[in-house]
Design a protein around this motif. Structure first.
Motif, PDB file in Angstrom:
ATOM      1  N   ALA A 102       0.847  -1.196   0.000  1.00 52.96           N
ATOM      2  CA  ALA A 102       0.000   0.000   0.000  1.00 52.96           C
ATOM      3  C   ALA A 102       0.880   1.242   0.000  1.00 52.96           C
ATOM      4  O   ALA A 102       2.003   1.205   0.509  1.00 52.96           O
ATOM      5  N   GLY A 157      10.906  -1.564   8.611  1.00 54.67           N
ATOM      6  CA  GLY A 157       9.456  -1.786   8.618  1.00 54.67           C
ATOM      7  C   GLY A 157       8.677  -0.949   7.639  1.00 54.67           C
ATOM      8  O   GLY A 157       7.454  -0.950   7.653  1.00 54.67           O
ATOM      9  N   LYS A 207      10.420  -2.407   2.633  1.00 54.83           N
ATOM     10  CA  LYS A 207      11.452  -2.622   1.610  1.00 54.83           C
ATOM     11  C   LYS A 207      11.445  -4.074   1.123  1.00 54.83           C
ATOM     12  O   LYS A 207      11.453  -4.333  -0.074  1.00 54.83           O
ATOM     13  N   THR A 208      11.407  -4.999   2.083  1.00 54.03           N
ATOM     14  CA  THR A 208      11.390  -6.416   1.715  1.00 54.03           C
ATOM     15  C   THR A 208      10.127  -6.727   0.922  1.00 54.03           C
ATOM     16  O   THR A 208      10.169  -7.443  -0.083  1.00 54.03           O
ATOM     17  N   LEU A 209       9.041  -6.154   1.391  1.00 51.40           N
ATOM     18  CA  LEU A 209       7.747  -6.378   0.735  1.00 51.40           C
ATOM     19  C   LEU A 209       7.810  -5.926  -0.725  1.00 51.40           C
ATOM     20  O   LEU A 209       7.356  -6.634  -1.629  1.00 51.40           O
ATOM     21  N   HIS A 248      -4.306  -4.346   5.636  1.00 52.32           N
ATOM     22  CA  HIS A 248      -4.206  -5.286   6.762  1.00 52.32           C
ATOM     23  C   HIS A 248      -5.542  -5.540   7.459  1.00 52.32           C
ATOM     24  O   HIS A 248      -5.666  -6.511   8.200  1.00 52.32           O
ATOM     25  N   ALA A 258       5.085  -1.743   9.100  1.00 45.90           N
ATOM     26  CA  ALA A 258       5.176  -2.902   9.996  1.00 45.90           C
ATOM     27  C   ALA A 258       4.445  -2.621  11.312  1.00 45.90           C
ATOM     28  O   ALA A 258       3.784  -3.502  11.868  1.00 45.90           O
TER      29      ALA A 258
HETATM   30  P1  ADP Z   1      11.575  -3.604   5.893  1.00 47.05           P
HETATM   31  O1  ADP Z   1      12.136  -4.597   4.948  1.00 47.05           O
HETATM   32  O2  ADP Z   1      11.505  -2.224   5.322  1.00 47.05           O
HETATM   33  O3  ADP Z   1      12.186  -3.593   7.251  1.00 47.05           O
HETATM   34  P2  ADP Z   1       9.237  -5.184   5.590  1.00 47.05           P
HETATM   35  O4  ADP Z   1       9.057  -5.077   4.126  1.00 47.05           O
HETATM   36  O5  ADP Z   1       9.825  -6.437   6.098  1.00 47.05           O
HETATM   37  O6  ADP Z   1      10.053  -3.968   6.145  1.00 47.05           O
HETATM   38  O7  ADP Z   1       7.824  -4.916   6.270  1.00 47.05           O
HETATM   39  C1  ADP Z   1       7.354  -5.657   7.349  1.00 47.05           C
HETATM   40  C2  ADP Z   1       5.870  -5.844   7.269  1.00 47.05           C
HETATM   41  O8  ADP Z   1       5.202  -4.607   7.384  1.00 47.05           O
HETATM   42  C3  ADP Z   1       5.403  -6.411   5.956  1.00 47.05           C
HETATM   43  O9  ADP Z   1       5.446  -7.788   5.968  1.00 47.05           O
HETATM   44  C4  ADP Z   1       4.004  -5.874   5.834  1.00 47.05           C
HETATM   45  O10 ADP Z   1       3.103  -6.702   6.531  1.00 47.05           O
HETATM   46  C5  ADP Z   1       4.065  -4.563   6.564  1.00 47.05           C
HETATM   47  N1  ADP Z   1       4.199  -3.446   5.624  1.00 47.05           N
HETATM   48  C6  ADP Z   1       5.230  -2.579   5.571  1.00 47.05           C
HETATM   49  N2  ADP Z   1       5.028  -1.647   4.610  1.00 47.05           N
HETATM   50  C7  ADP Z   1       3.861  -1.946   4.034  1.00 47.05           C
HETATM   51  C8  ADP Z   1       3.111  -1.362   2.960  1.00 47.05           C
HETATM   52  N3  ADP Z   1       3.534  -0.282   2.303  1.00 47.05           N
HETATM   53  N4  ADP Z   1       1.944  -1.941   2.639  1.00 47.05           N
HETATM   54  C9  ADP Z   1       1.482  -3.027   3.292  1.00 47.05           C
HETATM   55  N5  ADP Z   1       2.149  -3.611   4.292  1.00 47.05           N
HETATM   56  C10 ADP Z   1       3.307  -3.097   4.680  1.00 47.05           C
END
Ligand code: ADP
Length: 649
Positions: A195, A235, A238-240, A375, A400
């Motif tokens: 999102a 959070g 980025k991974t997402l 979510h 997150a």
């Molecule tokens: P990062 O890699 O930046 O530390 P992640 O991508 O692992 O963060 O995000 C952790 C969780 O937070 C994801 O699995 C998701 O559930 C939620 N999240 C974070 N950003 C978003 C987003 N833009 N839209 C929907 N969910 C998100």
């Protein structure tokens, strides 16, 4: 590996360890307690003259081991190893004494003389070094070494197996630990799951295109980027985002963390990088995602201890080499994430490696709303849940955090045996995430509780009556985490803050202490957090934002982060003094202002505090009942006192 298997392995480990320790024990016991007693030559000849010595062994021409006879005349019959001397039975004793000799010839002569004189049958043997090492040494230490080798092999196997996956043997330690998500995997992430982040999505959308139809770009002579760096707070998704790229492009996705390269063994990191790229090339087109790349991508050669970071540097060098090495036609794109782009090595950022830098910012109001929508999709909600309110209530929260709130609220509702999640569950979840666990059993004396109630009511009253203070949401005197009570506001999301807004915020923060002083005629330690925030705010007004008349339009802020003005003060002593004076002037002015507001509204303040003592949690509506609609009596007065005030632009 199943649990049962793991347990069996564990049992074996303990059996091996026990056997090994027993052998080790025996070995040390034997070697420390079976040492012969040291005597001198005279004592030896005295024992010899008594006919008690059965055999001596001369080792290396300098040490003599003495074996005594044991009198066995009481035992009937002759057994193996026994012989008759002077009509009595004797059996060989273990080694008993040792002594050193200076000159072997002299000793031998004296020994022969004694033998003759006392008519002895004592035997003499000579042993040299070689004989010892080949036979005795092996018998003494051989078993020990064999056991040691077995134990080491076993131990290495175990170390290797704890990593699991491809590195399950010690011999696989140089293999990459990347987890591979295939197209056929059930877990499918697409851009729909991400999102907000419109800008970032647009940038990565192009990467999807590169992966899907590279010819479109290469036929015009263009080169496909080799990597993109996602920069943002933890959070923020980025991974997402990286997963969504793989999901959209329908290509395999290797995921690992920067720290997965690092191992205690030298050279392993570089070898893992090599292995990772080899595997990736086999699966091409594909994506490699390296999370927390700062673990290896830190600026090289800045360490104070020379050579301390060699392993990390080698790993980074290998990564750079690999990224340079594979040509653009291999179709492997490296996505990396970090929240510390400032410490990354410049070599990583130069074109041809991570050509693109994509900023993944914390979500803004609208984006938070979208993230909530994603979510909340799978949750059963009651009608009173207002997504707009939730998004407003969570400034500064990452994706997150929001995912966590949604999950936490479902758990809270389930704990209360409800069939759906309501508004209050969300508020509780937010409280829980910001403030920590509720501490209902904390022992608080009634007079302390009263003070806390007035303190929080003070904050609420002042903020209610100040134009620029954030609107109140609720006040509570239930202790949570470290705080004893708290007032929650609905902060306005703004890009600029005016001087008046800053002053009003300071005033509202000081409302707690002012209320204590007015009601109890004394102040307490309960305002620590408020004072910390007030001081920082006032400090930033004077030294960072140039909002102070006396200091003028000067900012001592250094955006490069190299000079921290708190340590290396870039101003003179005289200015330092003015800064100090101005900071305390701002704070004391606002303190007086908040006291004035409270004194003018003392009855309402007490009503609010009493209601708080009774209910423990009160909401905006309860405050409104006492104070009526928000009016700002202080504002008119303030404008008359300070007709012209500089306002930040
Ligand atoms: P990062 O890699 O930046 O530390 P992640 O991508 O692992 O963060 O995000 C952790 C969780 O937070 C994801 O699995 C998701 O559930 C939620 N999240 C974070 N950003 C978003 C987003 N833009 N839209 C929907 N969910 C998100």
């Amino acid at each position: 590996m199943t649990n049962k298997k793991a347990r069996n392995r564990n049992n074996f480990f303990w059996i091996y360890a026990a056997i090994f320790s027993i052998f080790l024990g025996i070995f040390f016991f034997k070697s420390s307690f079976s040492r012969p007693k040291k005597i001198d030559q005279d004592t030896f000849f005295e024992i010899l003259s008594r006919g008690e010595v059965q055999k001596i062994v001369v080792k290396h021409k300098e040490i003599v081991y003495v074996y005594l006879k044991r009198n066995l005349s009481s035992i009937n019959g002759i057994k193996n190893g026994q012989h008759i001397i002077n009509g009595r039975y004797f059996i060989s004793q273990p080694l008993q004494y040792e002594f050193e000799i200076g000159d072997l010839q002299f000793f031998q002569k004296k020994f022969e003389k004694f033998k003759e004189k006392y008519n002895l049958d004592t035997l003499i043997e000579f042993k040299n070094q070689q004989e010892y090492t080949l036979t005795k040494f092996f018998l003494d230490y051989g078993i020990f070494f064999i056991l040691l080798i077995i134990f080491w092999i076993f131990l290495f196997k175990r170390i290797g197996s704890t990593g699991g996956g491809p590195g399950s043997q010690i011999f696989n330690i140089g293999k990459s630990r990347a987890k591979l998500f295939n197209e056929n995997d059930d877990v499918k992430t697409t851009f729909k799951d991400v999102a907000g982040l419109e800008g970032a999505k647009e940038e990565v959308q192009e990467i999807v295109e590169f992966l899907k139809s590279p010819q479109k770009y290469t036929k015009l002579g263009g080169k496909i980027p080799k990597g993109a760096l996602l920069i943002g707070q933890p959070g923020t998704g980025k991974t997402l985002l990286a997963k969504a790229v793989a999901g959209e492009a329908k290509v395999p996705f290797f995921s690992l963390s920067g720290s997965d390269f690092v191992e205690m063994f030298v050279g392993v990191g570089a070898s893992r990088v090599r292995d990772l790229f080899e595997k990736a090339k086999e699966k091409s087109p594909c994506i490699i995602f390296i999370d927390e790349i700062d673990a290896i991508g830190r600026t090289r050669g800045k360490s104070s201890i020379a050579g301390s970071n060699d392993e990390r540097e080698n790993t980074l060098n290998q990564l750079l080499t690999e990224m340079d090495g594979f040509d653009t036609y291999t179709n492997v794109i490296v996505l990396a994430a970090t929240n510390r782009s400032d410490i990354l090595d410049n070599a990583l950022l130069r074109p041809g490696r991570f050509d693109r830098t994509i900023l993944v910012d914390p979500p803004e109001l609208n984006e938070r709303k979208e993230i909530f929508d994603v979510h909340l999709k799978n949750l059963i909600l009651s009608d009173d849940v207002d997504v707009d309110f939730l998004a407003k209530q969570t400034p500064g929260f990452s994706g997150a955090d929001i995912a966590n709130i949604c999950n936490e609220s479902a758990l809270i509702a389930a704990r209360k045996d409800r069939n759906e999640i309501n508004h209050e569950d969300f508020l509780d979840a937010i409280d829980r995430i910001i403030g920590g666990l509720e501490k209902k059993n904390k022992v608080i004396k009634p007079e302390e509780k009263k003070r806390i109630a007035y303190h929080e009511a003070g904050h609420a009253t002042v903020s209610w009556l100040l134009k620029y203070a954030s609107p109140l949401v609720k006040i509570t005197i239930v202790p949570r985490g470290r705080s004893l009570g708290s007032a929650w506001y609905l902060p306005e999301e703004r890009q600029l803050t005016t001087l008046d807004q800053m002053k009003d915020e300071i005033c509202a923060l000081l409302g707690g202490r002012s209320a204590e002083e007015i009601i109890f005629r004394s102040i307490s330690t309960g305002a620590l957090n408020d004072l910390e925030r007030v001081t920082k705010q006032a400090q930033s007004m004077v030294v960072i934002f140039g909002l102070n008349k006396k200091i003028g339009n000067i900012s001592y802020y250094d955006s490069t982060g190299q000079n921290d003005f708190f340590f290396s003060k870039p101003y003179s002593e005289k200015t330092a003094q003015i800064i100090d004076e101005e900071i305390s002037k701002i704070i004391s002015e606002q303190y007086e202002r908040s006291k004035k507001i409270l004194k003018n509204n003392e009855i309402k303040l007490s009503m609010l505090a009493n209601e708080l003592l009774e209910k423990e949690v009160i909401f905006r509506e309860d405050v409104k009942k006492i104070f009526g609609e928000r009016t700002f009596p202080d504002e008119v007065e303030n404008m008359l006192n300070n007709p012209i005030e500089p306002i930040s632009s």
